[in-house]
Design a protein around this motif. Structure first.
Motif, mmCIF file in Angstrom:
data_model
loop_
_atom_site.group_PDB
_atom_site.id
_atom_site.type_symbol
_atom_site.label_atom_id
_atom_site.label_comp_id
_atom_site.label_asym_id
_atom_site.label_seq_id
_atom_site.Cartn_x
_atom_site.Cartn_y
_atom_site.Cartn_z
ATOM 1 N N ASP A 344 0.836 -1.211 0.000
ATOM 2 C CA ASP A 344 0.000 0.000 0.000
ATOM 3 C C ASP A 344 0.868 1.258 0.000
ATOM 4 O O ASP A 344 0.615 2.212 -0.738
ATOM 5 N N ILE A 345 1.931 1.253 0.812
ATOM 6 C CA ILE A 345 2.805 2.434 0.879
ATOM 7 C C ILE A 345 3.566 2.612 -0.426
ATOM 8 O O ILE A 345 3.743 3.747 -0.908
ATOM 9 N N LEU A 346 4.000 1.506 -1.040
ATOM 10 C CA LEU A 346 4.733 1.615 -2.300
ATOM 11 C C LEU A 346 3.855 2.188 -3.410
ATOM 12 O O LEU A 346 4.330 2.951 -4.270
ATOM 13 N N GLU A 347 2.589 1.811 -3.433
ATOM 14 C CA GLU A 347 1.682 2.383 -4.428
ATOM 15 C C GLU A 347 1.574 3.898 -4.255
ATOM 16 O O GLU A 347 1.585 4.658 -5.234
ATOM 17 N N LYS A 348 1.502 4.335 -3.028
ATOM 18 C CA LYS A 348 1.418 5.778 -2.777
ATOM 19 C C LYS A 348 2.745 6.462 -3.103
ATOM 20 O O LYS A 348 2.758 7.612 -3.556
ATOM 21 N N LYS A 405 1.017 7.025 7.065
ATOM 22 C CA LYS A 405 1.015 5.571 6.857
ATOM 23 C C LYS A 405 2.397 4.983 7.159
ATOM 24 O O LYS A 405 2.500 3.884 7.721
ATOM 25 N N THR A 406 3.432 5.705 6.802
ATOM 26 C CA THR A 406 4.782 5.211 7.090
ATOM 27 C C THR A 406 5.027 5.148 8.596
ATOM 28 O O THR A 406 5.601 4.180 9.105
ATOM 29 N N SER A 407 4.560 6.146 9.313
ATOM 30 C CA SER A 407 4.721 6.134 10.775
ATOM 31 C C SER A 407 3.969 4.968 11.392
ATOM 32 O O SER A 407 4.475 4.290 12.302
ATOM 33 N N GLU A 412 4.125 -0.314 13.968
ATOM 34 C CA GLU A 412 3.629 -1.700 14.024
ATOM 35 C C GLU A 412 4.769 -2.712 13.963
ATOM 36 O O GLU A 412 4.782 -3.695 14.708
ATOM 37 N N ARG A 413 5.751 -2.474 13.095
ATOM 38 C CA ARG A 413 6.813 -3.450 12.893
ATOM 39 C C ARG A 413 8.079 -3.146 13.685
ATOM 40 O O ARG A 413 8.961 -4.006 13.794
ATOM 41 N N GLY A 414 8.190 -1.947 14.210
ATOM 42 C CA GLY A 414 9.334 -1.614 15.047
ATOM 43 C C GLY A 414 10.627 -1.392 14.292
ATOM 44 O O GLY A 414 11.714 -1.474 14.880
ATOM 45 N N VAL A 415 10.571 -1.151 12.979
ATOM 46 C CA VAL A 415 11.758 -0.875 12.165
ATOM 47 C C VAL A 415 11.474 0.323 11.275
ATOM 48 O O VAL A 415 10.316 0.719 11.083
ATOM 49 N N GLU A 416 12.530 0.894 10.709
ATOM 50 C CA GLU A 416 12.367 2.038 9.826
ATOM 51 C C GLU A 416 11.958 1.563 8.427
ATOM 52 O O GLU A 416 12.390 0.506 7.964
ATOM 53 N N PHE A 417 11.140 2.383 7.764
ATOM 54 C CA PHE A 417 10.721 2.074 6.395
ATOM 55 C C PHE A 417 11.770 2.658 5.455
ATOM 56 O O PHE A 417 11.929 3.876 5.332
ATOM 57 N N LEU A 424 12.284 6.605 4.348
ATOM 58 C CA LEU A 424 11.263 7.338 3.617
ATOM 59 C C LEU A 424 10.939 8.666 4.300
ATOM 60 O O LEU A 424 10.689 9.676 3.631
ATOM 61 N N HIS A 425 10.952 8.711 5.620
ATOM 62 C CA HIS A 425 10.673 9.961 6.325
ATOM 63 C C HIS A 425 11.715 11.028 5.963
ATOM 64 O O HIS A 425 11.382 12.209 5.816
#
Length: 554
Positions: A344-348, A405-407, A412-417, A424-425
């Motif tokens: 979902d995040i990659l589509e955005k 959404k990235t936050s 949820e996963r406890g790692v950086e996107f 990404l941030h």
């Protein structure tokens, strides 16, 4: 002599009288016996008596006794005949009952013997009871025959799937099943043996089915691992198609036979040997698959700098290739799971990057001074610019949504996107800062332009306008002026246009309330693509007349 004759006559008379008495007594006894027999027959058959006794009327003469005897005999014969027929009916029914009972309750074949009939009760009611019992036994026999036939069909199906001899299997249960023409045993013992045989064959079928499905699963894994050609896979299509089938769904002949399972097992053994010889290629292939998944989803694969050492260890035999493959499979599964969560995040992100490309194109388009020139395809460019402006206006909302959404994903996963190794941030923050700097630069340029225009206007108001190379280069585009409705020429805004009105009059015009409409007209001329043209660096008399006429109107 007379005395002797008289005595002899008396003796003869007495003998005759005695003989007549004996005859009468015999007739009476016979009649009584016949009547008793007739009464017994009627009683046994539950029918009313058919003879009315004439004993009291015939007690005086022997002639009436003989007549009564003659009357009884036909009735007695008729009843005897009816009794015999009734008894025969009882015998037939009882024989059938006994035969069916022997078939149902005994395993030995029935041997015909004389059936004993109770002659004291030959009534129709008793015969009907026997008929009902016979009907129930016949129904039970029919049900048992159907049950036996169903069991035989089930055994035939199992034997067909398992590749076993059906006739030999059923003959071991009971010899009657081996003869197609003879009657089949339907006893309780036979049905129980059939049930036990079916249960055993079902267990054998399930065991072989599980073994074949395990072999099919291993075969599919090896096929996928080594990219086995479709032509080679089709040879075992009937194996893989039953990989998830239930016990009832496998009905094809010899599908679970010992020979067929051995054949499949030999093929799996061959594939495993082939896998061992190609293990290095398989490891490299799985590693490439992992890298491809990471590349498509903009993830950075785990840096495995020891892959070369691992391959050398596989070749030397010090490392088990299966363990290496298992680790890579786990990494692939983990990468796929993370890719699914990032979808979902990659589509955005793709939409955001596409909008940034449109933003860059729009900036280049706005810097182009010839963008309003009429030409082939210009209307398509204008439409694209309009869509790009609409999309650029949505960029702040896209950035905000993407950041939220990235936050949430990181929480949820406890790692950086990370996107291609960059958080990404950080990308979003950098873009936001860049956008703010661009906006400040645009404001600064607009302020400088306004200040410059204001200085030029003040100079023109004080000293009048003079053509200069600097002003000619920065001059704006003016609308096309129609001369007689036929000739259109491009006219620049030059210093000569503003020489017609004097400085005093020009200053008075600026001081009037109509100064704002003049600016409005000027903006209209600037934004109308049909009235704009490139600057040719010179002023014409018609252009000056045009602006002079415009000033006079206001």
């Amino acid at each position: 002599m007379l005395l002797e004759l008289e005595q002899e006559c008396l003796q003869v008379y007495r003998r005759k009288v005695d003989e007549a008495n004996r005859c009468r007594a015999h007739l009476r006894q016979t009649i009584a016996d016949y009547e008793a027999e007739l009464a017994a027959i009627c009683s046994a058959m539950a029918e009313p008596p058919v003879h009315n006794s004439l004993y009291f009327q015939s007690d005086q003469t022997a002639g009436n006794l003989k007549e009564e005897l003659r009357n009884i005999l036909p009735q007695l014969e008729e009843m005897r005949k009816r009794k015999s027929d009734r008894k025969e009916q009882f015998v037939q029914v009882l024989e059938q009952i006994q035969m069916i009972k022997n078939e149902i309750y005994r395993s030995t074949i029935y041997i015909s013997s004389k059936t004993v009939v109770d002659e004291t009760d030959l009534s129709l009611r008793k015969l009907e009871e026997f008929h009902r019992e016979l009907h129930e036994l016949q129904k039970e026999k029919s049900d048992r025959m159907k049950q036996v036939q169903d069991h035989l069909n089930t055994l035939n199906s199992f034997c067909s799937v398992l590749g076993m001899d059906f006739k030999l299997t059923v003959s071991q249960i009971h010899p009657s099943f081996g003869n197609s023409d003879g009657s089949r045993s339907i006893s309780d013992d036979t049905i129980e043996q059939l049930t036990i045989a079916i249960q055993k064959l079902r267990e054998v079928k399930i065991q072989r089915m599980q073994k074949l499905q395990d072999l099919a699963t291993t075969m599919l894994e090896l096929w996928n691992l080594m990219d086995t050609p479709i032509e080679e896979q089709q040879m075992f299509q009937n194996v893989t198609c039953n990989i998830a089938a239930s016990e009832r769904e496998i009905t094809e002949r010899n599908t679970l036979s010992v020979d067929f399972i051995d054949h499949v097992e030999a093929e799996v053994t061959r594939l495993e040997e082939l896998k061992s010889s190609k293990m290095k290629e398989l490891v490299l292939k799985k590693q490439s698959e992992l890298e491809e998944i990471c590349r498509k989803n903009h993830m950075v694969p785990e840096n495995d700098s020891s892959m070369e050492y691992t391959l050398e260890a596989i070749e030397s035999g010090t490392t088990d290739p299966a363990n290496v493959l298992e680790q890579i499979e786990l990494q692939i599964a983990k990468a796929k799971e993370e890719a699914f969560s990032r979808k979902d995040i990659l589509e955005k992100i793709d939409k955001w990057l596409a909008a940034r490309e449109e933003e860059s194109w729009l900036e280049d388009y706005n810097r182009d001074e010839n963008r309003y020139n009429a030409g082939r395809g210009s209307h398509l460019i204008l439409k694209r610019a309009e869509k790009a402006r609409s999309l650029v206006n949505k960029l702040p909302g896209m950035v905000e949504t993407l950041a939220s959404k990235t936050s949430a994903w990181e929480t949820e996963r406890g790692v950086e996107f990370l996107y291609d190794g960059v958080r990404l941030h950080s990308m979003l923050d950098e873009y936001t800062i860049l956008r703010q700097e661009k906006e400040q630069e645009r404001r600064r340029q607009r302020d400088q332009k306004k200040l410059k225009e204001q200085l030029i206007a003040e100079q023109e108001a004080l000293y009048g306008s003079k053509p200069s190379p600097l002003k000619a280069q920065s001059v704006k585009k003016v609308p096309r002026v129609s001369s007689g409705g036929a000739n259109n020429r491009r006219l620049p805004v030059g210093g000569t246009m503003l020489q017609t009105p004097k400085p005093d009059s020009l200053g008075s015009i600026k001081a009037t309330p109509h100064s704002h409409p003049i600016k409005k007209i000027d903006r209209t001329l600037q934004h109308d693509p049909s009235n704009l043209h490139p600057d040719d660096g010179c002023a014409t008399e018609s252009a000056g007349n045009f602006f002079e006429t415009t000033f006079k109107i206001f």
